[in-house]
Write a protein that holds these residues in place. Structure first.
Motif, PDB file in Angstrom:
ATOM      1  N   THR A  40       0.991  -1.324  -0.110  1.00 28.53           N
ATOM      2  CA  THR A  40       0.040   0.010   0.055  1.00 28.53           C
ATOM      3  C   THR A  40       0.994   1.182   0.076  1.00 28.53           C
ATOM      4  O   THR A  40       2.085   1.225   0.558  1.00 28.53           O
ATOM      5  CB  THR A  40      -0.844   0.019   1.286  1.00 28.53           C
ATOM      6  OG1 THR A  40      -0.210   0.197   2.184  1.00 28.53           O
ATOM      7  CG2 THR A  40      -1.904  -0.997   1.378  1.00 28.53           C
ATOM      8  N   GLN A 114       7.581  -1.349   6.456  1.00 30.11           N
ATOM      9  CA  GLN A 114       6.486  -0.094   6.536  1.00 30.11           C
ATOM     10  C   GLN A 114       7.483   1.138   6.686  1.00 30.11           C
ATOM     11  O   GLN A 114       8.396   1.133   7.695  1.00 30.11           O
ATOM     12  CB  GLN A 114       5.559  -0.166   7.339  1.00 30.11           C
ATOM     13  CG  GLN A 114       4.348   0.617   7.210  1.00 30.11           C
ATOM     14  CD  GLN A 114       4.279   1.573   8.282  1.00 30.11           C
ATOM     15  OE1 GLN A 114       4.180   1.240   9.517  1.00 30.11           O
ATOM     16  NE2 GLN A 114       4.143   2.955   8.116  1.00 30.11           N
ATOM     17  N   GLN A 116       7.669   5.917   6.339  1.00 32.65           N
ATOM     18  CA  GLN A 116       7.498   6.875   6.241  1.00 32.65           C
ATOM     19  C   GLN A 116       8.489   7.748   5.495  1.00 32.65           C
ATOM     20  O   GLN A 116       9.361   8.002   6.509  1.00 32.65           O
ATOM     21  CB  GLN A 116       6.612   7.705   7.158  1.00 32.65           C
ATOM     22  CG  GLN A 116       5.410   7.069   7.552  1.00 32.65           C
ATOM     23  CD  GLN A 116       4.330   8.134   8.165  1.00 32.65           C
ATOM     24  OE1 GLN A 116       3.862   9.218   7.558  1.00 32.65           O
ATOM     25  NE2 GLN A 116       3.732   7.918   9.306  1.00 32.65           N
TER      26      GLN A 116
HETATM   27  C1  LIG Z   1       1.095   3.807   7.148  1.00 35.67           C
HETATM   28  O1  LIG Z   1       0.442   2.718   6.594  1.00 35.67           O
HETATM   29  C2  LIG Z   1       0.197   1.658   7.479  1.00 35.67           C
HETATM   30  C3  LIG Z   1      -0.247   0.410   6.592  1.00 35.67           C
HETATM   31  O2  LIG Z   1      -1.065   0.865   5.597  1.00 35.67           O
HETATM   32  C4  LIG Z   1      -0.793   1.802   8.328  1.00 35.67           C
HETATM   33  O3  LIG Z   1      -0.989   0.908   9.259  1.00 35.67           O
HETATM   34  C5  LIG Z   1      -0.254   3.106   9.489  1.00 35.67           C
HETATM   35  O4  LIG Z   1      -1.109   3.540  10.297  1.00 35.67           O
HETATM   36  C6  LIG Z   1       0.041   4.395   8.464  1.00 35.67           C
HETATM   37  N1  LIG Z   1       0.757   5.399   9.187  1.00 35.67           N
HETATM   38  C7  LIG Z   1       0.303   6.830   8.940  1.00 35.67           C
HETATM   39  C8  LIG Z   1       0.995   7.552  10.036  1.00 35.67           C
HETATM   40  O5  LIG Z   1      -0.452   7.156   7.956  1.00 35.67           O
END
Ligand SMILES: *[C@@H]1O[C@H](CO)[C@@H](O)[C@H](O)[C@H]1NC(C)=O
Length: 167
Positions: A40, A114, A116
């Motif tokens: 994703t 995962q 950011q």
């Molecule tokens: C980033 O993506 C993951 C997986 O989709 C999710 O669990 C997580 O909450 C997201 N973090 C943010 C800060 O959007």
């Protein structure tokens, strides 16, 4: 009556045929590995959307990328190169494909993660077509094998719309 040389010859031939069959079977299964990649990606924030001095538009953003590329690793995988392409249509080009992030995955243990991250490369347009534009985010990967030929594949992950005005 067989001489020992003939017997050895037969044995060596049999071993060579067996080895050839095993290699064939191995590459058959490798070729049919389905590489079920999951992922994703989310644009967390558009950081910059502006016109450069040369008139071309430029976008930078923060991304939340979540990938599971573990299935791309087999006994024959050396490493996997992944890149995230921003793809969009303009009147000038049917397909504009700009890499905004890339990464080399060295082994299976690092193939699920995962993160950011800020976009590594800006999304740019040859001109100014980007206001309100729909952008597809497509994951591309190249599997670099230890032997044999490279495998390329891709998976559309998501899309988003750019704002109607510069930031
Ligand atoms: C980033 O993506 C993951 C997986 O989709 C999710 O669990 C997580 O909450 C997201 N973090 C943010 C800060 O959007």
């Amino acid at each position: 009556m067989h001489t020992s040389v003939q017997r050895l010859n037969t044995l060596v031939t049999f071993a060579a045929v067996l080895l050839a069959v095993l290699c064939g079977v191995a590459s058959f299964f490798d070729g049919f590995n389905t590489h079920s990649v999951h992922g994703t990606v989310e644009v967390v924030k558009i950081r910059k959307f502006r016109k450069q001095l040369n008139g071309n538009e430029e976008v930078t953003m923060n991304l939340n990328i979540s990938l599971d590329m573990q299935s791309t690793f087999t006994w024959n995988t050396k490493q996997v190169f992944v890149f995230l392409a921003a793809e969009f249509e303009t009147e000038k080009n049917v397909v504009n494909q700009i890499s905004i992030w890339d990464h080399i995955i060295p082994d299976k243990e690092h193939a699920k993660f995962q993160t950011q991250v800020p976009s590594k490369y800006p999304l740019t347009d040859q001109g100014s077509n980007l206001k309100g534009k729909k952008i597809d985010l497509v994951l591309h990967w190249h599997i670099m094998p230890k032997s044999g030929k490279m495998i390329q594949d891709k998976l559309p992950l998501s899309h988003f719309y750019l704002p109607e005005a510069y930031l």
